[in-house]
Design an enzyme around this catalytic site. Structure first.
Site: not given
Length: 182
Positions: A155-156, A159
């Site tokens: 997820h990061e 980003h």
């Protein structure tokens, strides 16, 4: 390359500042962040700010630089105490991270501080190998993880590449209104 070893956010010896989290459709969230020099004073400060900001947000298990308005490949993760976590490396920050190996794909629900009203079902690897650099430590690490920590890392990393979880859902049927508990 090694694991995290004795590296901790406190090793940065820089106090972190709590920064505001930006929300979609803020443009910084949809463009790839630049690679950083993990040993620069600016990156070390950014790492400390990410940890400080993450710690004041209830339920937050990860935060990337674009979420605080900085288009850079830096993020913090800490899944300690999360009921879905199996492997836990504690609080850490990685710079210029990349996925080396991803296996055992599973769908799971995700939310995001930058998309506060929605959650979504996203298929992610549940076993993951990531390489990245520790800010201020002058070394590259290889992290092997699984389950919820693997999901948080992906997820990061997304980003940092200018992607939100909404970019990974299979369609509108996989997006849900976040439940509000009073």
């Amino acid at each position: 390359m090694t694991g995290l070893g004795d590296w901790t956010p406190q090793a940065l010896a820089v106090p972190g500042e709590v920064r505001p989290v930006v929300c979609a459709p803020e443009p910084v969230l949809s463009r790839a962040g630049a690679e950083v020099d993990p040993n620069s004073a600016e990156t070390v400060r950014l790492a400390a700010d990410l940890v400080a900001t993450m710690r004041v947000a209830p339920g937050c298990v990860g935060l990337a630089a674009p979420q605080i308005g900085v288009a850079a490949q830096v993020f913090a993760v800490d899944v300690t105490g999360h009921p879905k976590a199996v492997t836990v490396h504690g609080t850490f920050v990685l710079c210029n991270a990349r996925v080396v190996e991803a296996t055992r794909w599973k769908a799971g629900r995700e939310g995001c501080m930058s998309v506060p009203d929605l959650t979504g079902d996203v298929k992610r690897a549940s076993r993951l190998v990531v390489e990245g650099e520790l800010p201020g430590a002058g070394r590259t690490v290889r992290l092997v993880t699984d389950a919820f920590e693997a999901r948080a890392l992906q997820h990061e990393i997304d980003h940092c590449a200018g992607l939100l979880f909404l970019d990974r859902v299979a369609g509108a049927h996989a997006i849900h209104q976040r439940k509000v508990y009073l």
